[in-house]
Design a protein around this motif. Sequence first.
Motif, PDB file in Angstrom:
ATOM      1  N   VAL A  29       0.845  -1.199   0.000  1.00 59.45           N
ATOM      2  CA  VAL A  29       0.000   0.000   0.000  1.00 59.45           C
ATOM      3  C   VAL A  29       0.875   1.241   0.000  1.00 59.45           C
ATOM      4  N   ASN A  30       1.890   1.278   0.854  1.00 57.71           N
ATOM      5  CA  ASN A  30       2.767   2.457   0.916  1.00 57.71           C
ATOM      6  C   ASN A  30       3.462   2.706  -0.418  1.00 57.71           C
ATOM      7  N   THR A  31       3.843   1.656  -1.108  1.00 54.04           N
ATOM      8  CA  THR A  31       4.448   1.815  -2.433  1.00 54.04           C
ATOM      9  C   THR A  31       3.436   2.395  -3.415  1.00 54.04           C
ATOM     10  N   LEU A  32       2.216   1.897  -3.373  1.00 56.35           N
ATOM     11  CA  LEU A  32       1.190   2.307  -4.327  1.00 56.35           C
ATOM     12  C   LEU A  32       0.682   3.728  -4.114  1.00 56.35           C
ATOM     13  N   LEU A  33       0.626   4.190  -2.882  1.00 48.85           N
ATOM     14  CA  LEU A  33       0.007   5.478  -2.586  1.00 48.85           C
ATOM     15  C   LEU A  33       0.561   6.625  -3.420  1.00 48.85           C
ATOM     16  N   ASP A  34       1.856   6.632  -3.671  1.00 47.36           N
ATOM     17  CA  ASP A  34       2.465   7.711  -4.456  1.00 47.36           C
ATOM     18  C   ASP A  34       2.024   7.722  -5.912  1.00 47.36           C
ATOM     19  N   PHE A  35       1.397   6.645  -6.362  1.00 45.42           N
ATOM     20  CA  PHE A  35       1.005   6.545  -7.763  1.00 45.42           C
ATOM     21  C   PHE A  35      -0.475   6.865  -7.990  1.00 45.42           C
ATOM     22  N   GLY A  36      -1.180   7.259  -6.933  1.00 40.93           N
ATOM     23  CA  GLY A  36      -2.517   7.820  -7.065  1.00 40.93           C
ATOM     24  C   GLY A  36      -3.705   6.897  -7.272  1.00 40.93           C
ATOM     25  N   PRO A  37      -3.632   5.611  -6.950  1.00 43.68           N
ATOM     26  CA  PRO A  37      -4.829   4.789  -7.120  1.00 43.68           C
ATOM     27  C   PRO A  37      -5.812   5.002  -5.964  1.00 43.68           C
ATOM     28  N   ARG A  38      -7.011   4.497  -6.137  1.00 50.30           N
ATOM     29  CA  ARG A  38      -7.999   4.438  -5.057  1.00 50.30           C
ATOM     30  C   ARG A  38      -7.887   3.035  -4.466  1.00 50.30           C
ATOM     31  N   ILE A  39      -7.339   2.949  -3.278  1.00 49.21           N
ATOM     32  CA  ILE A  39      -7.049   1.659  -2.651  1.00 49.21           C
ATOM     33  C   ILE A  39      -8.128   1.323  -1.631  1.00 49.21           C
ATOM     34  N   THR A  40      -8.620   0.089  -1.721  1.00 47.95           N
ATOM     35  CA  THR A  40      -9.503  -0.452  -0.695  1.00 47.95           C
ATOM     36  C   THR A  40      -8.791  -1.622  -0.045  1.00 47.95           C
ATOM     37  N   VAL A  41      -8.660  -1.561   1.278  1.00 44.93           N
ATOM     38  CA  VAL A  41      -8.066  -2.647   2.042  1.00 44.93           C
ATOM     39  C   VAL A  41      -9.202  -3.374   2.746  1.00 44.93           C
ATOM     40  N   VAL A  42      -9.293  -4.680   2.519  1.00 45.88           N
ATOM     41  CA  VAL A  42     -10.289  -5.519   3.179  1.00 45.88           C
ATOM     42  C   VAL A  42      -9.548  -6.486   4.092  1.00 45.88           C
ATOM     43  N   ALA A  43      -9.813  -6.385   5.397  1.00 45.34           N
ATOM     44  CA  ALA A  43      -9.160  -7.271   6.369  1.00 45.34           C
ATOM     45  C   ALA A  43      -9.901  -7.194   7.689  1.00 45.34           C
ATOM     46  N   ASP A  44      -9.991  -8.326   8.367  1.00 43.71           N
ATOM     47  CA  ASP A  44     -10.620  -8.302   9.681  1.00 43.71           C
ATOM     48  C   ASP A  44      -9.699  -7.678  10.724  1.00 43.71           C
ATOM     49  N   ARG A  45      -8.390  -7.816  10.537  1.00 40.43           N
ATOM     50  CA  ARG A  45      -7.415  -7.186  11.422  1.00 40.43           C
ATOM     51  C   ARG A  45      -6.421  -6.404  10.562  1.00 40.43           C
TER      52      ARG A  45
END
Length: 161
Positions: A29-45
Amino acid sequence: MAERFPLFVDLRGKKILVAGGGRVALRRVNTLLDFGPRITVVADRVCPELEESGREGKLALVRRPFRREDVEGSEAFVLAATGDDRVNRDICRICREKGVPVNSASDHRECDFYFPAIARGGGTVIGISGNGKNHRAVARMAARIREWTSQMRDEGTEDED
Protein backbone atom coordinates in the motif's frame (compact mmCIF):
# COMPACT_ATOMS: atom_id res chain seq x y z
CA MET A 1 9.01 -20.21 -16.35
CA ALA A 2 9.57 -17.25 -18.65
CA GLU A 3 10.56 -13.95 -17.13
CA ARG A 4 7.86 -11.32 -16.78
CA PHE A 5 7.70 -8.23 -18.97
CA PRO A 6 8.01 -4.97 -16.98
CA LEU A 7 5.09 -2.67 -17.70
CA PHE A 8 4.54 0.83 -16.34
CA VAL A 9 0.87 1.81 -16.10
CA ASP A 10 -1.04 4.88 -15.00
CA LEU A 11 -2.80 3.99 -11.75
CA ARG A 12 -4.23 7.44 -11.01
CA GLY A 13 -7.81 7.03 -9.88
CA LYS A 14 -7.90 3.28 -10.58
CA LYS A 15 -9.49 1.04 -7.95
CA ILE A 16 -7.12 -1.49 -6.41
CA LEU A 17 -8.17 -4.09 -3.86
CA VAL A 18 -5.72 -5.20 -1.18
CA ALA A 19 -6.94 -8.25 0.74
CA GLY A 20 -5.06 -8.35 4.03
CA GLY A 21 -4.00 -5.87 6.66
CA GLY A 22 -0.57 -6.99 7.83
CA ARG A 23 2.98 -5.88 7.15
CA VAL A 24 3.14 -7.17 3.56
CA ALA A 25 -0.10 -5.34 2.73
CA LEU A 26 1.27 -2.21 4.41
CA ARG A 27 4.49 -2.24 2.36
CA ARG A 28 2.57 -2.65 -0.88
CA VAL A 29 0.00 0.00 0.00
CA ASN A 30 2.77 2.46 0.92
CA THR A 31 4.45 1.82 -2.43
CA LEU A 32 1.19 2.31 -4.33
CA LEU A 33 0.01 5.48 -2.59
CA ASP A 34 2.46 7.71 -4.46
CA PHE A 35 1.01 6.54 -7.76
CA GLY A 36 -2.52 7.82 -7.07
CA PRO A 37 -4.83 4.79 -7.12
CA ARG A 38 -8.00 4.44 -5.06
CA ILE A 39 -7.05 1.66 -2.65
CA THR A 40 -9.50 -0.45 -0.70
CA VAL A 41 -8.07 -2.65 2.04
CA VAL A 42 -10.29 -5.52 3.18
CA ALA A 43 -9.16 -7.27 6.37
CA ASP A 44 -10.62 -8.30 9.68
CA ARG A 45 -7.42 -7.19 11.42
CA VAL A 46 -5.15 -4.37 10.24
CA CYS A 47 -1.84 -3.03 11.44
CA PRO A 48 -1.92 0.41 13.11
CA GLU A 49 -0.30 2.15 10.12
CA LEU A 50 -3.04 0.98 7.74
CA GLU A 51 -5.65 1.96 10.31
CA GLU A 52 -4.16 5.45 10.39
CA SER A 53 -4.04 5.69 6.58
CA GLY A 54 -7.74 4.83 6.58
CA ARG A 55 -8.51 7.55 9.15
CA GLU A 56 -6.51 10.04 7.07
CA GLY A 57 -8.56 9.19 3.97
CA LYS A 58 -5.60 7.80 2.03
CA LEU A 59 -7.48 4.52 1.49
CA ALA A 60 -10.83 2.90 2.16
CA LEU A 61 -10.72 0.38 4.98
CA VAL A 62 -13.26 -2.46 5.21
CA ARG A 63 -12.85 -4.32 8.50
CA ARG A 64 -14.01 -7.86 7.78
CA PRO A 65 -12.70 -11.00 6.06
CA PHE A 66 -12.45 -11.04 2.27
CA ARG A 67 -15.63 -11.82 0.31
CA ARG A 68 -15.91 -12.91 -3.30
CA GLU A 69 -17.79 -9.72 -4.24
CA ASP A 70 -14.87 -7.55 -3.05
CA VAL A 71 -13.17 -8.20 -6.40
CA GLU A 72 -16.02 -6.45 -8.25
CA GLY A 73 -14.96 -3.09 -9.64
CA SER A 74 -11.22 -3.66 -9.29
CA GLU A 75 -9.93 -1.69 -12.26
CA ALA A 76 -6.20 -2.34 -12.12
CA PHE A 77 -5.43 -5.43 -10.05
CA VAL A 78 -5.88 -7.22 -6.74
CA LEU A 79 -3.22 -7.95 -4.15
CA ALA A 80 -3.82 -11.10 -2.08
CA ALA A 81 -1.83 -10.56 1.12
CA THR A 82 -4.03 -12.08 3.82
CA GLY A 83 -1.37 -14.18 5.51
CA ASP A 84 -3.49 -17.27 4.83
CA ASP A 85 -2.28 -19.33 1.85
CA ARG A 86 -5.71 -20.93 1.30
CA VAL A 87 -7.52 -17.59 1.26
CA ASN A 88 -4.89 -16.13 -1.06
CA ARG A 89 -5.37 -19.09 -3.45
CA ASP A 90 -9.14 -18.55 -3.37
CA ILE A 91 -8.66 -14.86 -4.16
CA CYS A 92 -6.42 -15.76 -7.11
CA ARG A 93 -8.99 -18.23 -8.44
CA ILE A 94 -11.82 -15.69 -8.14
CA CYS A 95 -9.76 -13.00 -9.87
CA ARG A 96 -8.93 -15.33 -12.76
CA GLU A 97 -12.62 -16.19 -13.16
CA LYS A 98 -13.38 -12.47 -13.36
CA GLY A 99 -10.42 -11.56 -15.56
CA VAL A 100 -8.77 -9.36 -12.93
CA PRO A 101 -4.96 -9.50 -12.64
CA VAL A 102 -3.86 -10.71 -9.22
CA ASN A 103 -0.69 -10.98 -7.17
CA SER A 104 -0.38 -13.44 -4.31
CA ALA A 105 2.02 -12.59 -1.52
CA SER A 106 2.19 -16.26 -0.52
CA ASP A 107 2.94 -18.09 -3.81
CA HIS A 108 4.70 -16.60 -6.83
CA ARG A 109 3.24 -19.35 -9.03
CA GLU A 110 -0.24 -17.93 -8.41
CA CYS A 111 0.74 -14.45 -9.60
CA ASP A 112 -0.38 -12.88 -12.86
CA PHE A 113 2.26 -10.23 -12.18
CA TYR A 114 4.98 -9.68 -9.61
CA PHE A 115 4.90 -6.69 -7.30
CA PRO A 116 8.25 -4.99 -7.89
CA ALA A 117 10.61 -3.27 -5.54
CA ILE A 118 10.53 0.39 -6.53
CA ALA A 119 13.40 2.85 -6.69
CA ARG A 120 12.55 6.44 -7.56
CA GLY A 121 14.66 9.50 -8.14
CA GLY A 122 15.63 12.07 -10.67
CA GLY A 123 12.29 11.84 -12.42
CA THR A 124 12.68 8.10 -12.93
CA VAL A 125 10.81 5.09 -11.60
CA ILE A 126 12.69 1.81 -11.59
CA GLY A 127 10.88 -1.47 -10.97
CA ILE A 128 12.96 -4.44 -9.87
CA SER A 129 11.83 -8.05 -9.88
CA GLY A 130 13.43 -11.34 -8.98
CA ASN A 131 10.65 -13.16 -10.85
CA GLY A 132 8.86 -13.86 -7.58
CA LYS A 133 11.97 -15.22 -5.86
CA ASN A 134 15.00 -13.96 -3.96
CA HIS A 135 13.22 -11.04 -2.27
CA ARG A 136 16.23 -10.12 -0.13
CA ALA A 137 18.51 -9.68 -3.14
CA VAL A 138 15.88 -7.55 -4.87
CA ALA A 139 15.45 -5.41 -1.74
CA ARG A 140 19.24 -4.90 -1.52
CA MET A 141 19.42 -3.93 -5.19
CA ALA A 142 16.54 -1.46 -4.80
CA ALA A 143 18.25 0.09 -1.76
CA ARG A 144 21.49 0.53 -3.73
CA ILE A 145 19.67 2.14 -6.63
CA ARG A 146 17.82 4.48 -4.24
CA GLU A 147 21.17 5.41 -2.69
CA TRP A 148 22.66 6.05 -6.13
CA THR A 149 19.76 8.24 -7.29
CA SER A 150 19.94 10.15 -4.01
CA GLN A 151 23.66 10.79 -4.55
CA MET A 152 22.97 11.99 -8.08
CA ARG A 153 20.38 14.43 -6.74
CA ASP A 154 22.82 15.66 -4.10
CA GLU A 155 25.55 16.15 -6.71
CA GLY A 156 23.20 17.94 -9.08
CA THR A 157 24.04 15.59 -11.94
CA GLU A 158 20.47 14.83 -12.96
CA ASP A 159 19.28 15.69 -16.42
CA GLU A 160 16.19 17.85 -16.46
CA ASP A 161 13.06 16.57 -18.16
